[in-house]
Design a protein around this motif. Structure first.
Motif, PDB file in Angstrom:
ATOM      1  N   PHE A  18       0.859  -1.245  -0.080  1.00  0.00           N
ATOM      2  CA  PHE A  18       0.054   0.015   0.016  1.00  0.00           C
ATOM      3  C   PHE A  18       0.921   1.143   0.168  1.00  0.00           C
ATOM      4  O   PHE A  18       0.467   2.352  -0.790  1.00  0.00           O
ATOM      5  CB  PHE A  18      -0.911   0.043   1.249  1.00  0.00           C
ATOM      6  N   ARG A  19       1.931   1.366   0.946  1.00  0.00           N
ATOM      7  CA  ARG A  19       2.749   2.501   0.757  1.00  0.00           C
ATOM      8  C   ARG A  19       3.489   2.597  -0.445  1.00  0.00           C
ATOM      9  O   ARG A  19       3.849   3.831  -0.981  1.00  0.00           O
ATOM     10  CB  ARG A  19       3.830   2.258   2.062  1.00  0.00           C
ATOM     11  N   TYR A  20       3.990   1.414  -1.115  1.00  0.00           N
ATOM     12  CA  TYR A  20       4.749   1.593  -2.258  1.00  0.00           C
ATOM     13  C   TYR A  20       3.664   2.278  -3.491  1.00  0.00           C
ATOM     14  O   TYR A  20       4.082   3.213  -4.220  1.00  0.00           O
ATOM     15  CB  TYR A  20       4.859   0.179  -2.558  1.00  0.00           C
ATOM     16  N   LYS A  21       2.369   1.663  -3.499  1.00  0.00           N
ATOM     17  CA  LYS A  21       1.572   2.072  -4.536  1.00  0.00           C
ATOM     18  C   LYS A  21       1.159   3.499  -4.195  1.00  0.00           C
ATOM     19  O   LYS A  21       0.613   4.282  -5.367  1.00  0.00           O
ATOM     20  CB  LYS A  21       0.185   1.149  -4.385  1.00  0.00           C
ATOM     21  N   SER A  22       1.037   3.973  -3.019  1.00  0.00           N
ATOM     22  CA  SER A  22       0.509   5.262  -2.535  1.00  0.00           C
ATOM     23  C   SER A  22       1.701   6.374  -2.800  1.00  0.00           C
ATOM     24  O   SER A  22       1.492   7.466  -2.630  1.00  0.00           O
ATOM     25  CB  SER A  22       0.067   5.657  -0.972  1.00  0.00           C
ATOM     26  N   GLY A  23       2.844   5.840  -3.197  1.00  0.00           N
ATOM     27  CA  GLY A  23       3.922   6.747  -3.272  1.00  0.00           C
ATOM     28  C   GLY A  23       4.970   7.131  -2.028  1.00  0.00           C
ATOM     29  O   GLY A  23       5.548   8.025  -2.049  1.00  0.00           O
ATOM     30  N   LEU A  24       4.312   6.477  -1.052  1.00  0.00           N
ATOM     31  CA  LEU A  24       4.853   6.839   0.435  1.00  0.00           C
ATOM     32  C   LEU A  24       6.159   6.147   0.377  1.00  0.00           C
ATOM     33  O   LEU A  24       6.939   6.535   1.494  1.00  0.00           O
ATOM     34  CB  LEU A  24       3.935   6.541   1.496  1.00  0.00           C
ATOM     35  N   LEU A  25       6.645   5.118  -0.209  1.00  0.00           N
ATOM     36  CA  LEU A  25       7.561   4.292  -0.245  1.00  0.00           C
ATOM     37  C   LEU A  25       8.336   4.551  -1.426  1.00  0.00           C
ATOM     38  O   LEU A  25       7.936   3.851  -2.449  1.00  0.00           O
ATOM     39  CB  LEU A  25       7.516   2.809   0.337  1.00  0.00           C
ATOM     40  N   PRO A  26       9.566   5.157  -1.756  1.00  0.00           N
ATOM     41  CA  PRO A  26      10.031   5.429  -2.975  1.00  0.00           C
ATOM     42  C   PRO A  26      11.138   4.198  -3.338  1.00  0.00           C
ATOM     43  O   PRO A  26      12.234   4.126  -3.301  1.00  0.00           O
ATOM     44  CB  PRO A  26      10.955   6.611  -2.788  1.00  0.00           C
ATOM     45  N   VAL A  27      10.490   3.233  -3.847  1.00  0.00           N
ATOM     46  CA  VAL A  27      10.849   2.035  -4.068  1.00  0.00           C
ATOM     47  C   VAL A  27      10.332   1.311  -5.527  1.00  0.00           C
ATOM     48  O   VAL A  27       9.226   1.706  -5.830  1.00  0.00           O
ATOM     49  CB  VAL A  27      10.870   0.761  -3.008  1.00  0.00           C
ATOM     50  N   GLU A  28      10.990   0.479  -6.268  1.00  0.00           N
ATOM     51  CA  GLU A  28      10.476  -0.411  -7.297  1.00  0.00           C
ATOM     52  C   GLU A  28      10.480  -1.819  -6.682  1.00  0.00           C
ATOM     53  O   GLU A  28      11.298  -2.115  -5.982  1.00  0.00           O
ATOM     54  CB  GLU A  28      11.206  -0.304  -8.378  1.00  0.00           C
TER      55      GLU A  28
END
Length: 289
Positions: free
Chosen positions: A107-117
């Protein structure tokens, strides 16, 4: 005009003039410091530094910047890394049958809160293949039967290594992956694998730790995120947190609170790592927040 940005992390024997030499080098090469943090450990006599800067002189390219800094690094005996600040680190998530940390990180990844691939998710069970598919992330089912021989475990881990290497993975996150990694895999992933566990270890090992904690009447529960090493659950600690609990809460309530703490602690640790804020200091860590 957008300038290339970098994050420089370094450690070295503590000595006078490190900040002056590093900042002077950056100024001489047309770089503007955006933020900087440093720490000198009086116990280990080592110095740690993180510098976020913009390279504003177009005449100084990436290769020249790295080559010239190597000369300074050799003089000061630096252990250093220069990261492209705009590159998103590549993270491999591993999970078994408990999915709250996986779900939170996705969720954090998809929301842009976690800057990763996130190029891949690995599991020894099939429980979360649909969750992976909902985020359009390849799911790799690498089963390992209970009581499997050592040869089967090593073969399964060899496939994990293949995924790590082929996808150029920067960080492996054990998001409640309930398998003990072999010493050889721990060595391969040294400094780039993070695990999460509840704070009861070693008091309440084994199955149903929150039920055990409830029976003992604990007043604090929490979680620890740490680097993976060959010493089970004893790697350098990155982040911890706790929540108070009381006699009115049953084991299920404790478990629910514990899951929330685990999610937050793991997310913080991953975010700090991918932002290059975590430096290892022997068996401890330096965290530049």
């Amino acid at each position: 005009m957008m300038h290339p940005e970098y994050i420089l992390t370094l450690s070295c024997p503590d000595q006078r003039g490190i900040v002056h030499r590093v900042s002077g080098f950056l100024a001489e090469h047309g770089c503007n410091i955006i933020d900087s943090a440093q720490f000198g450990d009086q116990e280990t006599c080592r110095f740690f530094m993180r510098v976020h800067f913009a390279a504003e002189d177009a005449a100084v390219g990436d290769a020249a910047l790295r080559a010239d800094f190597t000369e300074l690094a050799d003089t000061l005996r630096l252990e250093w890394h220069l990261h492209d600040a705009h590159r998103k680190p590549r993270v491999l998530l591993m999970v078994s049958k408990i999915g709250h940390c996986l779900n939170d990180l996705l969720f954090r990844y998809k929301s842009g809160l976690l800057p990763v691939e996130i190029p891949a998710i690995v599991s020894n069970h099939m429980d979360f293949y649909q969750l992976a598919a909902s985020y359009n992330i390849p799911f790799h089912h690498l089963p390992l039967a209970a009581g499997a021989p050592e040869s089967a475990k090593l073969a399964q881990e060899a496939r994990i290594v293949d995924l790590v290497d082929s996808h150029n993975i920067d960080l492996v996150v054990l998001a409640r992956y309930m398998q003990i990694l072999s010493p050889s895999l721990c060595t391969h992933l040294k400094g780039r694998a993070i695990n999460i566990h509840h704070s009861f270890l070693p008091s309440f090992k084994g199955a149903r730790p929150y039920a055990q904690a409830h029976q003992r009447g604990v007043k604090l529960i929490g979680a620890t995120a740490h680097f993976v090493t060959g010493d089970l659950d004893e790697g350098p600690i990155i982040e911890q947190d706790v929540e108070r609990v009381d006699h009115s809460m049953d084991a299920e309530t404790l478990s629910a609170i514990g899951r929330d703490v685990e999610c937050v602690v793991l997310a913080r640790a991953v975010k700090w790592f991918v932002e290059h804020r975590v430096l290892q200091n022997e068996h401890r860590t330096v965290i530049f927040k």
